[in-house]
Design a protein around this motif. Structure first.
Motif, PDB file in Angstrom:
ATOM      1  N   ALA A 139       0.816  -1.219   0.000  1.00 36.11           N
ATOM      2  CA  ALA A 139       0.000   0.000   0.000  1.00 36.11           C
ATOM      3  C   ALA A 139       0.849   1.269   0.000  1.00 36.11           C
ATOM      4  CB  ALA A 139      -0.926  -0.012   1.217  1.00 36.11           C
ATOM      5  N   HIS A 140       2.049   1.204   0.563  1.00 35.61           N
ATOM      6  CA  HIS A 140       2.865   2.407   0.719  1.00 35.61           C
ATOM      7  C   HIS A 140       4.004   2.486  -0.289  1.00 35.61           C
ATOM      8  CE1 HIS A 140       0.757   3.277   4.456  1.00 35.61           C
ATOM      9  NE2 HIS A 140       0.973   2.048   4.840  1.00 35.61           N
ATOM     10  N   LEU A 141       3.997   1.615  -1.295  1.00 29.15           N
ATOM     11  CA  LEU A 141       5.132   1.558  -2.213  1.00 29.15           C
ATOM     12  C   LEU A 141       5.336   2.863  -2.980  1.00 29.15           C
ATOM     13  CD1 LEU A 141       7.425   0.012  -3.543  1.00 29.15           C
ATOM     14  CD2 LEU A 141       5.767  -0.915  -5.178  1.00 29.15           C
ATOM     15  N   THR A 142       4.269   3.448  -3.496  1.00 30.78           N
ATOM     16  CA  THR A 142       4.405   4.677  -4.274  1.00 30.78           C
ATOM     17  C   THR A 142       4.975   5.805  -3.427  1.00 30.78           C
ATOM     18  OG1 THR A 142       2.543   4.045  -5.698  1.00 30.78           O
ATOM     19  CG2 THR A 142       3.193   6.359  -5.691  1.00 30.78           C
ATOM     20  N   ALA A 143       4.507   5.929  -2.186  1.00 27.52           N
ATOM     21  CA  ALA A 143       5.015   6.971  -1.301  1.00 27.52           C
ATOM     22  C   ALA A 143       6.485   6.733  -0.971  1.00 27.52           C
ATOM     23  CB  ALA A 143       4.185   7.019  -0.016  1.00 27.52           C
ATOM     24  N   VAL A 144       6.838   5.474  -0.769  1.00 23.08           N
ATOM     25  CA  VAL A 144       8.238   5.144  -0.491  1.00 23.08           C
ATOM     26  C   VAL A 144       9.106   5.484  -1.695  1.00 23.08           C
ATOM     27  CG1 VAL A 144       9.857   3.256  -0.061  1.00 23.08           C
ATOM     28  CG2 VAL A 144       7.712   3.362   1.207  1.00 23.08           C
ATOM     29  N   ALA A 145       8.631   5.136  -2.883  1.00 18.97           N
ATOM     30  CA  ALA A 145       9.389   5.417  -4.105  1.00 18.97           C
ATOM     31  C   ALA A 145       9.596   6.916  -4.286  1.00 18.97           C
ATOM     32  CB  ALA A 145       8.671   4.823  -5.312  1.00 18.97           C
ATOM     33  N   ASP A 146       8.571   7.709  -4.000  1.00 23.05           N
ATOM     34  CA  ASP A 146       8.705   9.165  -4.107  1.00 23.05           C
ATOM     35  C   ASP A 146       9.752   9.684  -3.121  1.00 23.05           C
ATOM     36  OD1 ASP A 146       6.810   9.281  -6.088  1.00 23.05           O
ATOM     37  OD2 ASP A 146       5.160   9.825  -4.755  1.00 23.05           O
ATOM     38  N   ALA A 147       9.737   9.120  -1.911  1.00 23.27           N
ATOM     39  CA  ALA A 147      10.696   9.556  -0.897  1.00 23.27           C
ATOM     40  C   ALA A 147      12.120   9.182  -1.294  1.00 23.27           C
ATOM     41  CB  ALA A 147      10.344   8.942   0.456  1.00 23.27           C
TER      42      ALA A 147
END
Length: 324
Positions: A139-147
């Motif tokens: 669920a948090h992959l996109t946010a992690v990738a952005d970070a």
């Protein structure tokens, strides 16, 4: 070969900026002496490049200069499509971006290369997850990738194996790795590089604070070292087994590569019954038991006694369950 290398050198300097002779030699897999000769040839050909000596020196092109030598060979055009990871891009929220980029690339290619490159997608497909396993729910992959991309510190609530199961960590995200359908975050935490499985991130907050990424960090090299250390850390014991010729031949289909490799390296000469004695690295009896049960009755554990007793008790309990 030399002309191709000179073009590659020029494109490297154009895309990366300043590079030392050693960096160019490592990337192009040539000697430093060859790099020096190539620099002289490029300069003699009128390419506006210059070199600076010293620890922080290197070669670079004059600001504003860009070469037009960007034509692709047939093989290069094909591999651009083969190198794409559509499932990974989709996980990262970049599926549409990858598709648009491929369409633009196809439109820019000459017709012959366009036809050949287009056939790659029709004939090759990468399915990253292992057999009988779906990829993680991340669920948090996109946010992690952005970070990772923007170098923002993140604060996360994370579920781990050891107690306490839930912990809160503030980390500097350095990179993402896709391994057998599972995404892993490589991040700096308390001055140490650690690895986190993205599917186990329960909550995530991206801070406005940015961090300075260590310029010498090598994600590929770090991941390889992590895997080697992981195997050494979990395989703390050894087990000696006797295997039938049939199950020994089928080990690659039954056990993980590290165990198969160890079994082959330690295999004895077949006995009078054809069975082979091997030694393999193991974790705890609890973790090893399910793996060795795959071998069935065509394997016998000789040592350690604890593991032999563990599998004996398990098989006996199964027999009681089925036969009363």
């Amino acid at each position: 070969m030399r002309a191709s290398r000179l073009v590659s050198t020029l494109l490297l300097l154009q895309s990366r900026g300043r590079m030392t002779a050693q960096e160019l030699a490592d990337t192009l897999e040539v000697s430093i002496r060859t790099v020096y000769r190539d620099m002289e040839s490029l300069s003699a050909a009128g390419i506006p490049l210059y070199g600076e000596p010293g620890h922080d020196g290197g070669y670079q092109l004059l600001d504003g200069y860009r070469t037009r030598l960007t034509g692709l060979t047939t093989g290069e055009a094909e591999t651009l499509f083969l190198a794409g990871l559509p499932t990974a891009a989709a996980d990262l929220g970049l599926g549409a971006v990858v598709t648009a980029a491929q369409l633009k690339l196809m439109a820019a290619l000459p017709r012959e290369l366009r036809d050949r490159a287009g056939r790659i997608a029709e004939r090759f497909h990468l399915d990253a997850p292992a057999w009988y396993h779906n990829g993680d729910q991340t669920a948090h992959l996109t946010a992690v990738a952005d970070a990772v991309w923007d170098q923002h510190t993140v604060r996360m609530r994370y579920e781990r194996w050891a107690e306490p199961r839930e912990v809160t960590r503030t980390v500097q995200p350095y990179g993402l790795v896709l391994k057998a359908g599972h995404w892993y975050l490589v991040a700096r935490s308390a001055d140490q590089m650690r690895t986190y499985r993205v599917s186990r991130i329960l909550d995530l907050e991206v801070d406005a604070e940015k961090f300075d990424r260590a310029p010498d960090f090598d994600l590929v090299g770090h991941w390889q070292a992590y895997l080697e250390h992981f195997d050494a850390r979990r395989h703390r014991g050894q087990a000696t087994l006797r295997l039938s010729p049939n199950v020994f031949a089928r080990l690659p289909q039954l056990l993980e590569p590290a165990l198969v490799s160890a079994a082959r390296l330690t295999a004895s000469e077949p006995g009078s019954d054809g069975w082979i004695q091997v030694t393999i690295p193991i974790e705890s009896p609890e973790h090893t038991l399910p793996e060795l049960l795959k071998l069935g009755a065509e394997a016998e554990i000789l040592t350690p006694a604890e593991l032999r007793d563990h599998i004996t008790n398990t098989v006996a309990a199964m027999a009681r369950r089925y036969y009363g």
